[in-house]
Design a protein around this motif. Structure first.
Motif, PDB file in Angstrom:
ATOM      1  N   UNK A  65       0.830  -1.193   0.000  1.00 23.39           N
ATOM      2  CA  UNK A  65       0.000   0.000   0.000  1.00 23.39           C
ATOM      3  C   UNK A  65       0.872   1.254   0.000  1.00 23.39           C
ATOM      4  N   UNK A  66       0.554   2.198  -0.883  1.00 25.47           N
ATOM      5  CA  UNK A  66       1.388   3.406  -0.950  1.00 25.47           C
ATOM      6  C   UNK A  66       1.336   4.235   0.332  1.00 25.47           C
TER       7      UNK A  66
ATOM      8  N   UNK B 146      -4.393  -9.306   9.803  1.00 27.18           N
ATOM      9  CA  UNK B 146      -5.558  -8.997  10.624  1.00 27.18           C
ATOM     10  C   UNK B 146      -6.782  -9.037   9.705  1.00 27.18           C
ATOM     11  N   UNK B 147      -7.927  -8.683  10.290  1.00 23.99           N
ATOM     12  CA  UNK B 147      -9.157  -8.654   9.511  1.00 23.99           C
ATOM     13  C   UNK B 147      -9.006  -7.698   8.325  1.00 23.99           C
ATOM     14  N   UNK B 148      -9.356  -8.195   7.130  1.00 24.63           N
ATOM     15  CA  UNK B 148      -9.230  -7.379   5.928  1.00 24.63           C
ATOM     16  C   UNK B 148     -10.377  -6.379   5.863  1.00 24.63           C
TER      17      UNK B 148
ATOM     18  N   UNK C 185      -3.611   3.379   5.344  1.00 24.96           N
ATOM     19  CA  UNK C 185      -4.689   2.542   4.831  1.00 24.96           C
ATOM     20  C   UNK C 185      -4.449   1.065   5.077  1.00 24.96           C
ATOM     21  N   UNK C 186      -3.189   0.712   5.258  1.00 28.21           N
ATOM     22  CA  UNK C 186      -2.867  -0.692   5.439  1.00 28.21           C
ATOM     23  C   UNK C 186      -1.477  -0.973   4.920  1.00 28.21           C
ATOM     24  N   UNK C 187      -1.090  -2.235   4.945  1.00 23.10           N
ATOM     25  CA  UNK C 187       0.248  -2.598   4.501  1.00 23.10           C
ATOM     26  C   UNK C 187       0.248  -3.105   3.059  1.00 23.10           C
ATOM     27  N   UNK C 188      -0.845  -3.766   2.701  1.00 16.77           N
ATOM     28  CA  UNK C 188      -0.992  -4.228   1.324  1.00 16.77           C
ATOM     29  C   UNK C 188      -2.390  -3.864   0.867  1.00 16.77           C
TER      30      UNK C 188
ATOM     31  N   UNK D   1      -3.771  -5.652   6.684  1.00 13.62           N
ATOM     32  CA  UNK D   1      -2.839  -5.196   7.703  1.00 13.62           C
ATOM     33  C   UNK D   1      -2.111  -6.398   8.286  1.00 13.62           C
ATOM     34  N   UNK D   2      -0.813  -6.304   8.300  1.00 18.09           N
ATOM     35  CA  UNK D   2       0.029  -7.422   8.706  1.00 18.09           C
ATOM     36  C   UNK D   2      -0.134  -7.722  10.193  1.00 18.09           C
ATOM     37  N   UNK D   3      -0.178  -9.005  10.512  1.00 19.58           N
ATOM     38  CA  UNK D   3      -0.173  -9.386  11.925  1.00 19.58           C
ATOM     39  C   UNK D   3       1.231  -9.169  12.495  1.00 19.58           C
ATOM     40  N   UNK D   4       1.267  -8.790  13.756  1.00 18.26           N
ATOM     41  CA  UNK D   4       2.568  -8.573  14.386  1.00 18.26           C
ATOM     42  C   UNK D   4       3.404  -9.851  14.359  1.00 18.26           C
ATOM     43  N   UNK D   5       2.742 -10.977  14.520  1.00 19.39           N
ATOM     44  CA  UNK D   5       3.495 -12.245  14.514  1.00 19.39           C
ATOM     45  C   UNK D   5       4.176 -12.458  13.176  1.00 19.39           C
TER      46      UNK D   5
END
Length: 573
Positions: free
Chosen positions: A32-33, A74-76, A37-40, A87-91
């Motif tokens: 994601x730019x 996480x939840x999309x 908004x999120x990571x991807x 959004x990427x999970x911390x794990x």
RNA sequence: GCGCGCGUAGCUCAACUGGAUAGAGCGUUGGCCUCCGGAGCCAAAGGUUGUGGGUUCAACUCCCGCCGCGCGCACCA
């Protein structure tokens, strides 16, 4: 494979699972730019919905119902017109970072199919001082070479110096009649430059001088021993200058085959082109015409002048042939200013006519003009350009003053060394930061700035990290590999590491090191935010350990990234 | 005249190649705790992306027309 790529492919596969018959563009998941908004993100569902005559948000919801990415994300979320935000999970983030800490590659992957790439850059002229006009080609070319090498390619750098051509007629006249031997000993380049200018301006009012120069040139080209001797001396003196400058800049070339290297290949080349009907006689000259090409229709390339002499195009074609035979490259990159676009179009078209079977890719990586404060391009002939050596001196001098103010307790040699690294770094970064195709307004203050988006800012972040590790009370060596990311600053920093590999790929694909500058500036910014908000040495146990790892990774990426720009780091500044 | 390129905040430049509220630095204004380095951090102000159309869910980005600027167009490299 880099962690980023790995995650990207996982998410794509998951979307593909839901939309088995969609085309590949529709299942694309990209970083994601904007991190807010999120990571991807997936942003292709809108066009897919249109093609299928569906409501895009409805389609997104349908996809979401079946989509399973719970191991990494996480939840999309659905947003806007039908974006999917991941959004990427911390794990997952921990895992990606830990693999690097444990000795994996530094967030990038090397090429699966290494290429052989020849890079032609810098190309200063003999008997002239290197000036600011040379820095763009020099830094760009060097930086691209470094990036390609890091990514596993075989890179050959070749400095195509201007050691042949009509300027030597005037230089020979000057050398023979007006040489000041004392001045030559003291500053050979300036003396040769003076000779050239003197004869040049004399020629403007007196045609006899031009005729004299022409005759000296003919003698040189005919192999006259005296003229050849002078010519060789001029080259030797110039090479000393080149060596000084390149050594200060930390730049090395694998080869320096100047234009003169190709002298005895020019005539056979033209003969061959004539024989193969690629070139033909026109108005007394020999030219290659490009009738089929609308862009080059009225723009023939001359390979032999009507007086029988050869020119730029001839040399470049001979050089090209030599490089193909010598190194069998997959690609040849020419780094020159934008004014030569037509010339390289001609060379590339001629190449395709001449050697249609060759698979070698030719790329002209051009850059904008360097302008003076008045907005006019620098004049290389009539002078008043800033010498490169003066620019470097000034950078080191200004930096030395600042280092001495900030860090008076350091011994002078250490301050000198810091001033060298920081001063030269500032110049390189200032040059590489703008888009290469933009014109370039030269200003001392901008070139030598030490605040803001500059190399010293990045070097400073690095030095602060080193300082933390110096203060680490017990030298426990490796801080371990276990991470516990908690604060927003830690997470933002950690996520940014993942973009390193992606950035390197675009640097190489687009020939634009400024992408790397932007990445590094953001990295340093995110690190600084972390540094301001998350105490490292004062933290306890696992938090401290985890933060030490973030520091170490930041330092490694900063150092590696700067190295690709040809910029060094220091532990203190 | 033809070709290539450019036009984004007062200035210098970005914008991941068609994505969401156009972002940085400099400059200006106002803040930063006995705390790992103040070459630092936070905040404010600053925009009709030269202009007029078009394409589409979406345009700084692609297409067309203007305006302005730079560069290049046969014996320099």
């Amino acid at each position: 494979m880099s962690p980023h790529k790995q995650i990207e492919l996982q998410l794509q596969a998951a979307v593909r699972e839901v939309l088995p018959e969609a085309d590949s563009a529709a299942v694309l998941v990209r970083p994601c730019p904007d991190p807010k908004f999120g990571d991807y993100q997936s942003n292709a569902l809108m066009s897919l919905a249109r093609a299928r005559k569906l409501n895009p948000r409805q389609l997104a919801e349908d996809v979401l119902k079946k989509l399973d990415v719970s191991t990494t994300c996480e939840k999309v979320e659905i947003a806007g017109a039908g974006f999917l935000n991941f959004r990427l999970k911390i794990s997952a983030l921990n895992q990606a970072l830990e693999s690097v800490v444990k000795g994996g590659p530094l967030f990038f992957e090397t090429a699966s199919r290494p290429k052989t790439v020849v890079i032609d850059f810098s190309s200063p002229n003999v008997a002239k001082p290197m000036h600011v006009g040379h820095i763009r080609s020099t830094f760009l070319g060097d930086s691209l070479a470094r990036a390609l090498r890091l990514l596993g390619h075989r890179v050959i750098t070749d400095n195509h110096i201007g050691d042949w051509g009509t300027q030597f007629g005037k230089l020979l006249v000057g050398w023979k009649k007006y040489l000041d031997a004392g001045a030559l000993r003291k500053d050979p380049i300036s003396e040769m430059e003076r000779l050239y200018r003197f004869v040049n301006s004399a020629g403007e009012s007196d045609p006899a001088v031009l005729e004299e120069a022409r005759l000296e040139l003919v003698k040189l080209q005919g192999g006259d021993p005296e003229n050849l001797g002078i010519w060789r001396e001029m080259i030797a003196l110039s090479e000393k200058q080149f060596d000084d400058i390149y050594s200060r800049l930390g730049i090395k070339f694998d080869f320096t085959y100047g234009e003169s290297f190709y002298n005895d290949r020019l005539k056979p080349l033209v003969d061959e082109l004539l024989e193969k009907d690629i070139a033909r006689e026109s108005e007394g000259a020999i030219a290659i015409f490009f009738e089929g090409d609308p862009q080059l229709k009225d723009k023939p390339a001359l390979v032999r002048k009507s007086d029988g002499g050869f020119n730029y195009s001839t040399t470049d074609l001979a050089t090209l042939a030599f490089r193909l035979a010598e190194w069998r490259p997959d690609e040849i990159i020419y780094v020159t200013d934008g004014r030569q676009q037509l010339h390289f179009q001609q060379i590339f078209s001629a190449f395709r006519k001449w050697l249609p079977a060759s698979k070698t890719r030719l790329a002209h990586v051009w850059f904008g003009a360097i302008l003076g404060d008045d907005g006019k391009p620098f004049k290389t002939r009539s002078g008043d350009t800033v010498k490169l050596s003066d620019l470097l001196d000034e950078a080191e001098e200004r930096t030395f003053k600042i280092v001495s103010e900030k860090n008076p307790s350091l011994p002078e040699p250490a301050r000198r060394e810091i001033a060298r690294v920081v001063g030269i770094g500032a110049i390189k970064y200032a040059d590489l930061l703008p888009n290469r195709q933009s014109d370039y307004v030269f200003s001392w203050d901008k070139m030598l700035a030490l605040n803001g988006n500059t190399a010293p800012y990045l070097q400073y972040a690095y030095a602060r990290i080193r300082s933390i590790f110096r203060k680490l009370d017990q030298p426990t060596g490796h801080p371990g590999s276990s991470l516990t990311l908690a604060t927003p600053e830690e997470i933002a920093l950690a996520k940014h590491f993942l973009n390193f590999g992606l950035t390197l790929d675009s640097v190489v694909e687009e020939y634009r090191p400024n992408f790397l500058c932007i990445f590094l500036y953001e990295l340093a910014g995110k690190f600084t935010a972390f540094y301001e908000n998350c105490p490292v040495l004062k933290a306890d146990g696992q938090t401290r350990n985890s933060r030490l790892i973030l520091c170490e990774l930041t330092a490694r990426v900063l150092k590696q990234g700067l190295e690709l720009l040809g910029i060094e780091v220091v532990d203190q500044m």
